[in-house]
Enzyme design. Structure first.
Site, short mmCIF file in Angstrom:
data_model
loop_
_atom_site.label_atom_id
_atom_site.label_comp_id
_atom_site.label_asym_id
_atom_site.label_seq_id
_atom_site.Cartn_x
_atom_site.Cartn_y
_atom_site.Cartn_z
N LYS A 1 -9.66 1.99 -2.91
CA LYS A 1 -10.12 1.43 -1.65
C LYS A 1 -11.50 2.00 -1.31
CE LYS A 1 -8.64 0.80 3.17
NZ LYS A 1 -7.59 1.12 4.18
N GLU B 1 0.83 -1.21 0.00
CA GLU B 1 0.00 0.00 0.00
C GLU B 1 0.87 1.26 0.00
OE1 GLU B 1 -3.48 1.87 2.95
OE2 GLU B 1 -2.22 0.19 3.60
N CYS C 1 -5.39 -3.18 2.83
CA CYS C 1 -5.24 -3.09 4.28
C CYS C 1 -6.50 -3.54 5.03
CB CYS C 1 -4.83 -1.67 4.66
SG CYS C 1 -4.30 -1.48 6.39
#
Length: 514
Positions: free
Chosen positions: A331, A274, A384
Protein backbone atom coordinates in the site's frame (compact mmCIF):
# COMPACT_ATOMS: atom_id res chain seq x y z
CA UNK A 1 -37.11 43.40 -7.56
CA UNK A 2 -40.46 43.56 -9.33
CA UNK A 3 -40.36 39.96 -10.52
CA UNK A 4 -39.86 38.59 -7.00
CA UNK A 5 -42.88 37.46 -5.03
CA UNK A 6 -43.63 39.24 -1.74
CA UNK A 7 -43.03 36.01 0.16
CA UNK A 8 -39.57 35.64 -1.36
CA UNK A 9 -38.75 39.26 -0.58
CA UNK A 10 -39.82 38.83 3.05
CA UNK A 11 -37.75 35.66 3.39
CA UNK A 12 -34.72 37.30 1.84
CA UNK A 13 -35.06 40.30 4.15
CA UNK A 14 -35.33 38.01 7.18
CA UNK A 15 -32.22 36.07 6.18
CA UNK A 16 -30.33 39.32 5.60
CA UNK A 17 -31.24 40.51 9.10
CA UNK A 18 -29.76 37.35 10.60
CA UNK A 19 -26.33 38.65 9.65
CA UNK A 20 -26.78 41.30 12.33
CA UNK A 21 -26.30 38.51 14.89
CA UNK A 22 -23.27 36.31 14.31
CA UNK A 23 -24.48 33.29 16.28
CA UNK A 24 -27.84 33.27 14.52
CA UNK A 25 -26.32 33.13 11.08
CA UNK A 26 -23.74 30.62 12.29
CA UNK A 27 -26.48 28.31 13.61
CA UNK A 28 -28.52 28.71 10.43
CA UNK A 29 -25.54 27.96 8.21
CA UNK A 30 -24.46 24.94 10.24
CA UNK A 31 -28.04 23.62 10.18
CA UNK A 32 -28.10 24.08 6.41
CA UNK A 33 -24.89 22.05 6.23
CA UNK A 34 -26.40 19.24 8.29
CA UNK A 35 -29.41 19.19 5.96
CA UNK A 36 -27.10 18.98 2.96
CA UNK A 37 -25.23 16.09 4.57
CA UNK A 38 -28.34 13.92 4.58
CA UNK A 39 -27.79 13.29 0.87
CA UNK A 40 -24.82 11.06 1.72
CA UNK A 41 -25.07 7.32 2.36
CA UNK A 42 -26.72 5.70 4.19
CA UNK A 43 -29.50 8.33 4.10
CA UNK A 44 -29.56 9.14 0.38
CA UNK A 45 -31.99 12.05 0.94
CA UNK A 46 -30.61 14.22 -1.84
CA UNK A 47 -33.62 16.64 -1.88
CA UNK A 48 -32.44 17.73 1.58
CA UNK A 49 -29.02 18.42 0.07
CA UNK A 50 -30.60 20.90 -2.33
CA UNK A 51 -32.53 22.58 0.47
CA UNK A 52 -29.40 22.85 2.61
CA UNK A 53 -27.27 24.17 -0.24
CA UNK A 54 -29.95 26.68 -1.26
CA UNK A 55 -30.15 28.05 2.29
CA UNK A 56 -26.38 28.12 2.64
CA UNK A 57 -26.01 29.88 -0.72
CA UNK A 58 -28.60 32.48 0.26
CA UNK A 59 -26.77 33.26 3.49
CA UNK A 60 -23.45 33.56 1.63
CA UNK A 61 -24.95 35.84 -1.03
CA UNK A 62 -26.57 38.07 1.59
CA UNK A 63 -23.44 38.35 3.72
CA UNK A 64 -22.51 42.03 4.11
CA UNK A 65 -18.77 41.42 3.68
CA UNK A 66 -16.37 38.86 2.29
CA UNK A 67 -15.26 38.05 5.84
CA UNK A 68 -18.81 37.26 6.90
CA UNK A 69 -19.26 35.12 3.75
CA UNK A 70 -16.11 33.22 4.74
CA UNK A 71 -17.43 32.51 8.24
CA UNK A 72 -20.82 31.54 6.83
CA UNK A 73 -19.20 29.10 4.40
CA UNK A 74 -17.15 27.61 7.23
CA UNK A 75 -20.26 27.05 9.34
CA UNK A 76 -22.01 25.46 6.35
CA UNK A 77 -19.08 23.09 5.87
CA UNK A 78 -18.82 22.34 9.58
CA UNK A 79 -22.42 21.12 9.73
CA UNK A 80 -22.10 19.18 6.48
CA UNK A 81 -18.88 17.39 7.35
CA UNK A 82 -19.83 16.77 10.99
CA UNK A 83 -22.75 14.63 9.82
CA UNK A 84 -20.89 13.08 6.88
CA UNK A 85 -17.84 12.19 9.01
CA UNK A 86 -19.66 11.08 12.15
CA UNK A 87 -18.18 7.60 11.63
CA UNK A 88 -14.68 8.99 12.29
CA UNK A 89 -15.17 8.54 16.04
CA UNK A 90 -15.42 4.77 15.61
CA UNK A 91 -11.68 4.01 15.14
CA UNK A 92 -10.89 5.85 18.35
CA UNK A 93 -13.34 3.66 20.28
CA UNK A 94 -11.68 0.38 19.28
CA UNK A 95 -9.11 0.86 22.04
CA UNK A 96 -11.10 3.32 24.11
CA UNK A 97 -8.59 3.36 26.95
CA UNK A 98 -5.77 4.65 24.75
CA UNK A 99 -7.59 6.59 22.06
CA UNK A 100 -11.14 7.26 23.26
CA UNK A 101 -10.32 10.77 24.47
CA UNK A 102 -9.39 11.73 20.93
CA UNK A 103 -12.80 10.86 19.38
CA UNK A 104 -14.65 14.18 19.82
CA UNK A 105 -11.55 16.15 18.89
CA UNK A 106 -11.10 14.02 15.77
CA UNK A 107 -14.63 14.79 14.59
CA UNK A 108 -14.34 18.49 15.42
CA UNK A 109 -10.90 19.01 13.91
CA UNK A 110 -11.55 16.94 10.79
CA UNK A 111 -14.92 18.59 10.12
CA UNK A 112 -13.59 22.04 10.92
CA UNK A 113 -10.50 21.49 8.81
CA UNK A 114 -12.46 20.30 5.79
CA UNK A 115 -14.87 23.21 6.27
CA UNK A 116 -11.97 25.63 5.72
CA UNK A 117 -12.03 24.69 2.04
CA UNK A 118 -15.71 25.63 1.87
CA UNK A 119 -14.99 28.84 3.75
CA UNK A 120 -12.44 29.82 1.12
CA UNK A 121 -14.89 28.95 -1.66
CA UNK A 122 -17.61 31.09 -0.10
CA UNK A 123 -15.25 34.06 0.24
CA UNK A 124 -14.06 33.66 -3.34
CA UNK A 125 -17.60 33.46 -4.74
CA UNK A 126 -18.69 36.51 -2.75
CA UNK A 127 -15.62 38.46 -3.85
CA UNK A 128 -15.90 37.80 -7.57
CA UNK A 129 -19.67 37.74 -8.03
CA UNK A 130 -21.42 39.41 -5.13
CA UNK A 131 -25.12 38.57 -5.30
CA UNK A 132 -25.70 38.40 -9.04
CA UNK A 133 -24.35 35.27 -10.73
CA UNK A 134 -23.51 33.87 -7.31
CA UNK A 135 -24.77 30.40 -8.16
CA UNK A 136 -22.25 30.13 -10.99
CA UNK A 137 -19.47 31.48 -8.80
CA UNK A 138 -20.35 29.12 -5.95
CA UNK A 139 -20.36 26.09 -8.25
CA UNK A 140 -16.97 27.03 -9.72
CA UNK A 141 -15.43 27.96 -6.36
CA UNK A 142 -16.68 24.86 -4.59
CA UNK A 143 -15.45 22.70 -7.47
CA UNK A 144 -11.97 24.15 -6.95
CA UNK A 145 -12.30 23.70 -3.18
CA UNK A 146 -13.19 20.02 -3.59
CA UNK A 147 -10.19 19.47 -5.84
CA UNK A 148 -7.91 21.14 -3.28
CA UNK A 149 -9.47 19.03 -0.53
CA UNK A 150 -8.52 15.93 -2.48
CA UNK A 151 -4.90 17.03 -3.02
CA UNK A 152 -3.48 19.21 -0.26
CA UNK A 153 -1.66 17.53 2.64
CA UNK A 154 -2.18 14.13 1.04
CA UNK A 155 -5.84 14.83 0.38
CA UNK A 156 -9.11 13.57 1.84
CA UNK A 157 -11.78 13.62 -0.91
CA UNK A 158 -14.38 11.81 1.21
CA UNK A 159 -18.01 12.92 1.23
CA UNK A 160 -18.05 15.37 -1.67
CA UNK A 161 -21.52 16.65 -2.66
CA UNK A 162 -21.38 14.84 -6.01
CA UNK A 163 -21.41 11.47 -4.25
CA UNK A 164 -25.10 11.87 -3.32
CA UNK A 165 -26.11 10.85 -6.86
CA UNK A 166 -24.83 7.26 -6.75
CA UNK A 167 -28.23 5.58 -7.08
CA UNK A 168 -29.58 8.01 -9.68
CA UNK A 169 -28.94 8.47 -13.41
CA UNK A 170 -26.91 11.63 -12.64
CA UNK A 171 -24.09 9.47 -11.30
CA UNK A 172 -23.21 8.65 -14.92
CA UNK A 173 -22.15 12.26 -15.50
CA UNK A 174 -18.99 11.32 -13.59
CA UNK A 175 -17.92 9.53 -16.78
CA UNK A 176 -17.45 13.05 -18.19
CA UNK A 177 -16.67 15.22 -15.18
CA UNK A 178 -15.46 12.96 -12.39
CA UNK A 179 -16.78 13.37 -8.86
CA UNK A 180 -15.18 16.81 -8.46
CA UNK A 181 -17.07 18.09 -11.50
CA UNK A 182 -20.26 16.47 -10.27
CA UNK A 183 -19.77 18.18 -6.90
CA UNK A 184 -19.36 21.55 -8.62
CA UNK A 185 -22.52 20.96 -10.61
CA UNK A 186 -24.41 19.89 -7.47
CA UNK A 187 -23.43 23.05 -5.58
CA UNK A 188 -24.32 25.22 -8.57
CA UNK A 189 -27.76 23.61 -8.84
CA UNK A 190 -28.33 23.93 -5.11
CA UNK A 191 -27.22 27.56 -5.09
CA UNK A 192 -29.41 28.30 -8.15
CA UNK A 193 -32.46 26.95 -6.33
CA UNK A 194 -32.47 29.99 -4.03
CA UNK A 195 -32.93 32.70 -6.73
CA UNK A 196 -35.20 30.28 -8.61
CA UNK A 197 -37.66 30.43 -5.73
CA UNK A 198 -38.26 34.12 -6.47
CA UNK A 199 -41.09 33.29 -8.88
CA UNK A 200 -42.75 30.43 -10.74
CA UNK A 201 -41.02 31.17 -14.05
CA UNK A 202 -37.55 30.88 -12.56
CA UNK A 203 -38.50 27.74 -10.70
CA UNK A 204 -39.77 26.18 -13.93
CA UNK A 205 -36.46 27.01 -15.60
CA UNK A 206 -34.59 25.39 -12.69
CA UNK A 207 -36.59 22.17 -12.94
CA UNK A 208 -36.22 22.21 -16.72
CA UNK A 209 -32.45 22.51 -16.41
CA UNK A 210 -32.37 19.64 -13.93
CA UNK A 211 -34.44 17.54 -16.33
CA UNK A 212 -31.98 18.26 -19.17
CA UNK A 213 -29.11 17.04 -16.99
CA UNK A 214 -30.98 13.86 -16.14
CA UNK A 215 -31.73 13.28 -19.84
CA UNK A 216 -28.05 13.77 -20.71
CA UNK A 217 -27.06 11.30 -18.01
CA UNK A 218 -29.53 8.73 -19.35
CA UNK A 219 -28.21 9.18 -22.90
CA UNK A 220 -24.56 8.61 -21.91
CA UNK A 221 -25.31 5.63 -19.66
CA UNK A 222 -23.64 2.63 -21.34
CA UNK A 223 -25.31 -0.70 -21.88
CA UNK A 224 -24.60 -3.66 -19.65
CA UNK A 225 -20.98 -4.55 -20.47
CA UNK A 226 -21.53 -8.24 -19.77
CA UNK A 227 -19.14 -10.50 -17.89
CA UNK A 228 -15.94 -12.40 -18.51
CA UNK A 229 -15.85 -16.16 -18.47
CA UNK A 230 -14.31 -15.96 -15.02
CA UNK A 231 -15.63 -16.24 -11.47
CA UNK A 232 -14.19 -14.41 -8.46
CA UNK A 233 -14.87 -15.58 -4.92
CA UNK A 234 -15.10 -12.79 -2.33
CA UNK A 235 -14.54 -13.88 1.26
CA UNK A 236 -15.89 -11.82 4.16
CA UNK A 237 -14.68 -13.36 7.45
CA UNK A 238 -16.20 -10.66 9.71
CA UNK A 239 -13.62 -9.85 12.37
CA UNK A 240 -14.80 -6.88 14.49
CA UNK A 241 -11.92 -4.48 14.96
CA UNK A 242 -11.85 -4.66 18.76
CA UNK A 243 -11.38 -8.45 18.52
CA UNK A 244 -9.45 -8.72 15.25
CA UNK A 245 -6.02 -9.03 16.93
CA UNK A 246 -7.20 -10.50 20.22
CA UNK A 247 -5.14 -13.68 20.86
CA UNK A 248 -8.31 -15.50 21.93
CA UNK A 249 -10.09 -14.73 18.65
CA UNK A 250 -7.54 -14.17 15.92
CA UNK A 251 -7.23 -17.80 14.87
CA UNK A 252 -10.99 -18.20 14.92
CA UNK A 253 -11.32 -15.46 12.31
CA UNK A 254 -8.58 -17.04 10.19
CA UNK A 255 -10.23 -20.47 10.42
CA UNK A 256 -13.52 -18.91 9.40
CA UNK A 257 -11.90 -17.38 6.30
CA UNK A 258 -10.43 -20.78 5.41
CA UNK A 259 -13.80 -22.48 5.87
CA UNK A 260 -15.60 -19.89 3.74
CA UNK A 261 -12.93 -20.24 1.05
CA UNK A 262 -13.58 -23.99 0.87
CA UNK A 263 -17.22 -23.48 -0.06
CA UNK A 264 -18.15 -25.65 -3.01
CA UNK A 265 -17.69 -24.44 -6.55
CA UNK A 266 -14.74 -23.73 -8.83
CA UNK A 267 -13.83 -20.05 -8.78
CA UNK A 268 -10.98 -18.77 -10.91
CA UNK A 269 -9.68 -16.46 -8.18
CA UNK A 270 -10.27 -16.03 -4.44
CA UNK A 271 -9.90 -12.68 -2.64
CA UNK A 272 -9.50 -12.12 1.11
CA UNK A 273 -9.73 -8.72 2.83
CA UNK A 274 -6.97 -6.45 4.13
CA UNK A 275 -4.69 -7.97 6.86
CA UNK A 276 -6.73 -11.18 6.89
CA UNK A 277 -3.67 -13.42 7.38
CA UNK A 278 -2.81 -12.83 11.06
CA UNK A 279 1.00 -13.03 10.86
CA UNK A 280 3.53 -11.03 8.84
CA UNK A 281 4.62 -12.44 5.50
CA UNK A 282 7.04 -15.34 6.00
CA UNK A 283 6.68 -15.40 9.81
CA UNK A 284 4.07 -18.19 9.89
CA UNK A 285 4.42 -20.07 6.59
CA UNK A 286 2.06 -22.77 7.78
CA UNK A 287 -0.82 -20.28 7.91
CA UNK A 288 -0.04 -18.97 4.46
CA UNK A 289 0.11 -22.49 3.03
CA UNK A 290 -3.19 -23.35 4.72
CA UNK A 291 -4.86 -20.28 3.24
CA UNK A 292 -3.49 -20.93 -0.25
CA UNK A 293 -4.42 -24.63 -0.05
CA UNK A 294 -8.02 -23.70 0.84
CA UNK A 295 -8.31 -21.77 -2.42
CA UNK A 296 -6.28 -24.13 -4.63
CA UNK A 297 -6.38 -24.69 -7.58
CA UNK A 298 -7.54 -21.09 -7.75
CA UNK A 299 -4.95 -18.46 -6.75
CA UNK A 300 -5.58 -16.53 -3.55
CA UNK A 301 -5.08 -12.78 -3.11
CA UNK A 302 -4.95 -11.97 0.60
CA UNK A 303 -4.17 -9.02 2.81
CA UNK A 304 -1.11 -9.44 5.01
CA UNK A 305 1.45 -7.32 6.83
CA UNK A 306 5.06 -7.39 5.73
CA UNK A 307 8.19 -6.62 7.76
CA UNK A 308 11.65 -5.64 6.54
CA UNK A 309 13.91 -4.97 9.49
CA UNK A 310 11.95 -2.44 11.53
CA UNK A 311 9.83 -1.36 8.58
CA UNK A 312 6.23 -2.57 8.41
CA UNK A 313 4.09 -2.50 5.29
CA UNK A 314 0.41 -3.09 4.60
CA UNK A 315 0.41 -5.50 1.67
CA UNK A 316 -1.44 -7.84 -0.65
CA UNK A 317 0.00 -11.17 -1.77
CA UNK A 318 -1.15 -13.44 -4.57
CA UNK A 319 -0.46 -17.09 -3.82
CA UNK A 320 -0.40 -19.23 -6.97
CA UNK A 321 -0.55 -22.26 -4.72
CA UNK A 322 0.63 -23.49 -1.30
CA UNK A 323 4.12 -22.11 -0.73
CA UNK A 324 4.18 -20.22 -4.04
CA UNK A 325 3.96 -16.43 -4.20
CA UNK A 326 3.05 -14.84 -7.51
CA UNK A 327 3.41 -11.17 -6.54
CA UNK A 328 3.33 -8.70 -3.65
CA UNK A 329 1.78 -5.24 -3.56
CA UNK A 330 2.55 -2.68 -0.83
CA UNK A 331 0.00 0.00 0.00
CA UNK A 332 1.38 3.40 -0.98
CA UNK A 333 -1.31 5.91 0.01
CA UNK A 334 -1.40 5.61 3.78
CA UNK A 335 -3.99 6.99 6.21
CA UNK A 336 -2.68 9.98 8.21
CA UNK A 337 -2.98 9.34 11.96
CA UNK A 338 -4.22 5.84 11.16
CA UNK A 339 -1.29 4.12 9.47
CA UNK A 340 1.29 6.80 10.03
CA UNK A 341 1.53 10.00 12.02
CA UNK A 342 2.91 13.18 10.41
CA UNK A 343 5.87 14.32 12.50
CA UNK A 344 5.52 10.97 14.25
CA UNK A 345 8.50 11.26 16.58
CA UNK A 346 7.22 14.55 17.97
CA UNK A 347 3.63 13.31 18.22
CA UNK A 348 4.75 10.17 20.07
CA UNK A 349 6.07 12.34 22.89
CA UNK A 350 2.49 13.42 23.51
CA UNK A 351 1.16 9.87 23.33
CA UNK A 352 -0.24 10.22 19.80
CA UNK A 353 0.41 7.12 17.69
CA UNK A 354 -1.14 5.75 14.54
CA UNK A 355 -4.26 3.71 15.28
CA UNK A 356 -2.99 0.81 13.18
CA UNK A 357 0.66 1.42 14.03
CA UNK A 358 3.02 -1.33 15.06
CA UNK A 359 4.68 -0.26 18.32
CA UNK A 360 3.78 3.29 17.42
CA UNK A 361 5.94 3.26 14.30
CA UNK A 362 3.22 2.99 11.68
CA UNK A 363 3.61 1.67 8.15
CA UNK A 364 5.97 2.64 5.36
CA UNK A 365 4.45 3.41 1.98
CA UNK A 366 4.99 1.35 -1.14
CA UNK A 367 6.33 2.68 -4.46
CA UNK A 368 2.95 3.60 -5.98
CA UNK A 369 0.06 2.21 -8.05
CA UNK A 370 1.18 -0.78 -10.12
CA UNK A 371 -0.52 -3.32 -12.33
CA UNK A 372 -0.34 -7.04 -11.57
CA UNK A 373 -1.27 -10.13 -13.57
CA UNK A 374 -3.93 -12.62 -12.48
CA UNK A 375 -5.63 -15.57 -14.20
CA UNK A 376 -8.65 -13.31 -14.84
CA UNK A 377 -6.79 -10.36 -16.36
CA UNK A 378 -4.54 -7.48 -15.44
CA UNK A 379 -5.52 -5.93 -12.13
CA UNK A 380 -4.81 -2.69 -10.30
CA UNK A 381 -4.66 -3.68 -6.60
CA UNK A 382 -5.71 -1.08 -4.03
CA UNK A 383 -5.94 -1.36 -0.27
CA UNK A 384 -8.75 0.34 1.65
CA UNK A 385 -8.24 4.13 1.69
CA UNK A 386 -6.56 4.17 -1.73
CA UNK A 387 -9.93 3.71 -3.42
CA UNK A 388 -11.07 7.25 -2.58
CA UNK A 389 -8.37 8.78 -4.80
CA UNK A 390 -9.13 8.85 -8.51
CA UNK A 391 -5.56 9.96 -9.14
CA UNK A 392 -4.25 6.68 -7.69
CA UNK A 393 -5.97 4.94 -10.58
CA UNK A 394 -4.94 7.48 -13.20
CA UNK A 395 -1.30 7.36 -12.08
CA UNK A 396 -0.98 3.65 -12.80
CA UNK A 397 1.20 2.75 -15.77
CA UNK A 398 -1.31 1.38 -18.24
CA UNK A 399 -4.97 0.47 -18.03
CA UNK A 400 -5.99 -2.63 -16.08
CA UNK A 401 -8.81 -4.99 -16.98
CA UNK A 402 -10.26 -4.58 -13.48
CA UNK A 403 -9.59 -3.09 -10.07
CA UNK A 404 -9.27 -4.97 -6.79
CA UNK A 405 -10.03 -3.38 -3.42
CA UNK A 406 -9.07 -5.31 -0.31
CA UNK A 407 -10.24 -3.43 2.76
CA UNK A 408 -10.86 -3.63 6.48
CA UNK A 409 -13.89 -1.40 6.95
CA UNK A 410 -14.28 -2.66 10.51
CA UNK A 411 -12.36 0.52 11.39
CA UNK A 412 -15.32 2.57 10.10
CA UNK A 413 -17.97 1.07 12.38
CA UNK A 414 -21.32 -0.30 11.31
CA UNK A 415 -23.24 2.78 10.22
CA UNK A 416 -22.28 5.31 7.57
CA UNK A 417 -18.53 4.77 7.07
CA UNK A 418 -18.57 1.39 5.27
CA UNK A 419 -21.48 2.43 3.07
CA UNK A 420 -19.84 5.70 2.07
CA UNK A 421 -16.65 3.80 1.27
CA UNK A 422 -18.64 1.51 -1.04
CA UNK A 423 -20.08 4.57 -2.79
CA UNK A 424 -16.55 5.80 -3.45
CA UNK A 425 -15.67 2.48 -5.10
CA UNK A 426 -18.76 2.60 -7.27
CA UNK A 427 -17.84 6.08 -8.51
CA UNK A 428 -14.31 4.94 -9.38
CA UNK A 429 -15.91 2.28 -11.57
CA UNK A 430 -18.04 4.92 -13.32
CA UNK A 431 -15.18 7.40 -13.74
CA UNK A 432 -12.85 4.88 -15.36
CA UNK A 433 -15.24 2.38 -16.94
CA UNK A 434 -13.65 -0.48 -15.01
CA UNK A 435 -15.19 -3.26 -12.89
CA UNK A 436 -14.18 -3.53 -9.23
CA UNK A 437 -14.00 -6.59 -7.00
CA UNK A 438 -14.20 -5.54 -3.36
CA UNK A 439 -13.41 -7.84 -0.42
CA UNK A 440 -14.19 -6.20 2.94
CA UNK A 441 -13.55 -7.77 6.34
CA UNK A 442 -16.92 -6.81 7.87
CA UNK A 443 -18.63 -5.70 4.66
CA UNK A 444 -19.74 -4.50 2.29
CA UNK A 445 -17.96 -6.96 -0.05
CA UNK A 446 -19.21 -6.48 -3.59
CA UNK A 447 -18.70 -6.99 -7.29
CA UNK A 448 -19.22 -3.71 -9.12
CA UNK A 449 -19.58 -3.43 -12.88
CA UNK A 450 -18.09 -0.68 -15.03
CA UNK A 451 -21.29 1.40 -14.72
CA UNK A 452 -21.04 1.47 -10.93
CA UNK A 453 -23.84 -1.06 -10.43
CA UNK A 454 -23.45 -3.68 -7.70
CA UNK A 455 -23.91 -7.08 -9.34
CA UNK A 456 -23.28 -9.17 -6.21
CA UNK A 457 -22.62 -8.33 -2.58
CA UNK A 458 -22.45 -9.53 1.01
CA UNK A 459 -24.31 -7.58 3.71
CA UNK A 460 -22.63 -5.36 6.24
CA UNK A 461 -21.88 -6.94 9.60
CA UNK A 462 -21.98 -10.67 8.84
CA UNK A 463 -19.59 -13.38 7.63
CA UNK A 464 -20.15 -14.78 4.17
CA UNK A 465 -18.83 -15.72 0.77
CA UNK A 466 -20.08 -14.92 -2.71
CA UNK A 467 -19.02 -16.13 -6.16
CA UNK A 468 -19.53 -13.51 -8.84
CA UNK A 469 -18.72 -13.30 -12.54
CA UNK A 470 -16.11 -10.63 -13.23
CA UNK A 471 -17.75 -7.93 -15.40
CA UNK A 472 -16.14 -6.68 -18.58
CA UNK A 473 -14.57 -3.23 -18.78
CA UNK A 474 -15.98 -0.41 -20.92
CA UNK A 475 -14.10 1.87 -23.32
CA UNK A 476 -11.92 4.54 -21.75
CA UNK A 477 -14.10 7.36 -20.41
CA UNK A 478 -13.74 11.08 -21.07
CA UNK A 479 -12.77 11.60 -17.44
CA UNK A 480 -10.13 8.86 -17.56
CA UNK A 481 -8.51 10.64 -20.53
CA UNK A 482 -8.85 14.27 -19.44
CA UNK A 483 -8.88 14.06 -15.66
CA UNK A 484 -9.68 17.20 -13.68
CA UNK A 485 -7.98 19.67 -16.03
CA UNK A 486 -11.20 20.70 -17.87
CA UNK A 487 -12.91 21.46 -14.55
CA UNK A 488 -9.90 23.44 -13.39
CA UNK A 489 -9.82 25.54 -16.57
CA UNK A 490 -13.61 26.03 -16.65
CA UNK A 491 -13.80 27.04 -12.99
CA UNK A 492 -11.04 29.62 -13.27
CA UNK A 493 -12.53 30.89 -16.53
CA UNK A 494 -15.99 31.38 -15.04
CA UNK A 495 -14.64 33.08 -11.94
CA UNK A 496 -12.45 35.38 -14.01
CA UNK A 497 -15.39 36.30 -16.27
CA UNK A 498 -17.63 37.07 -13.30
CA UNK A 499 -14.93 39.14 -11.65
CA UNK A 500 -14.34 41.14 -14.83
CA UNK A 501 -18.06 41.71 -15.37
CA UNK A 502 -18.68 42.92 -11.84
CA UNK A 503 -15.56 45.08 -11.85
CA UNK A 504 -16.70 46.71 -15.10
CA UNK A 505 -20.19 47.29 -13.73
CA UNK A 506 -18.82 48.84 -10.55
CA UNK A 507 -16.61 51.25 -12.53
CA UNK A 508 -19.14 52.12 -15.24
CA UNK A 509 -22.59 51.16 -13.95
CA UNK A 510 -25.53 51.26 -16.30
CA UNK A 511 -27.58 54.42 -15.61
CA UNK A 512 -31.23 54.00 -14.57
CA UNK A 513 -33.38 53.46 -17.60
CA UNK A 514 -30.25 52.98 -19.73
Amino acid sequence: MANETPRFQRTEAWLERQHEHFWRVFALSASAGVLAGFGQAPFGAYPLTFIGLALGAALIQLAPTGRRALLTGWALGLGYFALTFVWIVQPFLVDIGRHGWMAPFALLFLSGGMALYWAGAAWLAKTVAGKHGAWVALGAAFGLAEMLRGWLFGGFPWGGPGLIWIDTPLAQLARLTGVYGLSALTVALGAALWPAMANVRRLAIWFGSAAVLVALAVVITPRDPGSRDATVRLVQPYAPQHLKWDPDHVMGFFDRAVELTQTGGTPDLVIWPETSIPAPLGRAPGLEEQAAAAAFPAPLIAGIQRVEGRTWRNSLVMYDGPGTIGWVYDKHHLVPFGEYVPLGDLAARFGINGLAAQDGAGYASGPGPVLRETPVGTVLPLICYEMIFARDIRDATGRPDWILQSTNDAWFGTFSGPQQHLVQARFRAIEFGLPIARAANTGVSAMIDARGSVTAKLPLGAPGVVDAPLPMSLPVTVYARAGDLPLLVLSFGLLAALFWRNRRNSVDPTPPGG
